[in-house]
Design an enzyme around this catalytic site. Structure first.
Site, short mmCIF file in Angstrom:
data_model
loop_
_atom_site.label_atom_id
_atom_site.label_comp_id
_atom_site.label_asym_id
_atom_site.label_seq_id
_atom_site.Cartn_x
_atom_site.Cartn_y
_atom_site.Cartn_z
N ARG A 83 0.86 -1.19 0.00
CA ARG A 83 0.00 0.00 0.00
C ARG A 83 0.89 1.23 0.00
O ARG A 83 1.55 1.54 1.00
CB ARG A 83 -0.91 0.00 1.23
CG ARG A 83 -1.91 -1.14 1.27
CD ARG A 83 -2.88 -1.08 0.11
NE ARG A 83 -3.97 -2.05 0.24
CZ ARG A 83 -4.92 -2.23 -0.66
NH1 ARG A 83 -4.88 -1.54 -1.80
NH2 ARG A 83 -5.87 -3.11 -0.47
N ALA A 95 -10.79 -7.96 -0.02
CA ALA A 95 -11.69 -6.81 0.06
C ALA A 95 -11.71 -6.07 -1.26
O ALA A 95 -10.81 -6.23 -2.09
CB ALA A 95 -11.24 -5.86 1.18
N GLU A 112 -14.96 -10.16 -4.58
CA GLU A 112 -13.56 -9.95 -4.22
C GLU A 112 -12.93 -11.22 -3.67
O GLU A 112 -11.75 -11.50 -3.92
CB GLU A 112 -13.44 -8.81 -3.21
CG GLU A 112 -13.85 -7.45 -3.76
CD GLU A 112 -13.00 -7.02 -4.96
OE1 GLU A 112 -11.80 -7.38 -5.00
OE2 GLU A 112 -13.53 -6.34 -5.84
N GLU A 116 -9.73 -12.28 -5.75
CA GLU A 116 -8.43 -12.11 -5.10
C GLU A 116 -7.82 -13.42 -4.63
O GLU A 116 -6.59 -13.59 -4.70
CB GLU A 116 -8.54 -11.13 -3.92
CG GLU A 116 -8.74 -9.69 -4.33
CD GLU A 116 -8.51 -8.71 -3.19
OE1 GLU A 116 -8.29 -7.53 -3.48
OE2 GLU A 116 -8.55 -9.13 -2.01
N GLU A 162 -2.19 -5.45 -6.89
CA GLU A 162 -2.84 -6.76 -6.75
C GLU A 162 -2.07 -7.86 -7.47
O GLU A 162 -2.15 -9.04 -7.08
CB GLU A 162 -4.27 -6.70 -7.29
CG GLU A 162 -5.25 -5.97 -6.38
CD GLU A 162 -6.68 -6.11 -6.87
OE1 GLU A 162 -6.87 -6.61 -7.99
OE2 GLU A 162 -7.59 -5.72 -6.12
#
Length: 203
Positions: A83, A95, A112, A116, A162
């Site tokens: 992040r 999320a 998600e 993910e 991601e």
């Protein structure tokens, strides 16, 4: 005694005198400056002058606390993701942003979880809903417990951060300990973990 008023948040916006966009693009987040005025009390005269507040518009996000019991131990599906604003790689839950107009947040969480970490859940339970920073952002977080997990194939193509995320499993008790001693600091992960721990302690 908690007083005459109900122990609960109260919806309702103060009057906006004017609003100016400071940033707005095709993505889902915008920044604006509002001038607001306190409402009249009991039909009385207006009190005070209008004042400015910055507002980050955000459609909200949905998180999945996906738990599977393995050899008698509750295991949680987690990710590690970089992040940039936080300046590090954080342990998080699967999320995503609620960027489909009118979509129920639980459907966002389901999507998600599938995209993910390639999982689907047979059981979904709402855990808690929170405003992570109501003083500056309209963002709302919706948390769900996902059980009855199974692996699925997905053709989702991850991009940017991601594309580098790591998926792993950890015992829930170890996750709770890591939150409590400060090794895991990402807000939604901490909230979901603590909420589930409290719910379990009451059952």
């Amino acid at each position: 005694m908690t007083g005459a008023r109900e122990l609960a948040d109260s919806p309702g916006a103060w009057p906006v005198v004017d609003s100016t966009d400071l940033h707005r693009d095709r993505w889902v987040v915008a920044l604006r400056r509002d001038r607001i005025h306190p409402p009249r009390q009991d039909q009385g005269p207006e009190v005070g002058e209008p004042f400015g507040r910055l507002v980050v518009e955000h459609p909200g996000a949905a998180m999945a606390l996906a738990i599977d019991e393995r050899d008698g131990v509750e295991q949680v599906c987690l990710i590690r993701q970089y992040r940039h604003p936080g300046g590090g790689t954080f342990v998080e839950l699967p999320a995503g942003i609620c960027d489909v107009p009118g979509e129920d947040p639980v459907e966002t969480a389901k999507r998600e979880l599938r995209e993910e970490v390639s999982l689907e859940a047979a059981e979904w339970q709402h855990l808690i809903t929170t405003y992570p920073s109501a003083g500056i952002s309209s963002e709302v977080h919706h948390f769900y417990l996902a059980r009855g997990l199974r692996e699925v194939e997905t053709d989702y193509v991850a991009e940017h951060e991601e594309a580098h995320l790591e998926v792993f499993w950890a015992p829930f008790d170890e996750l709770l300990a890591a939150v409590l001693d400060g090794r895991i600091t990402e807000g939604p992960t901490a909230i979901a973990t603590l909420a589930y721990a409290v719910i379990q302690s009451r059952s």
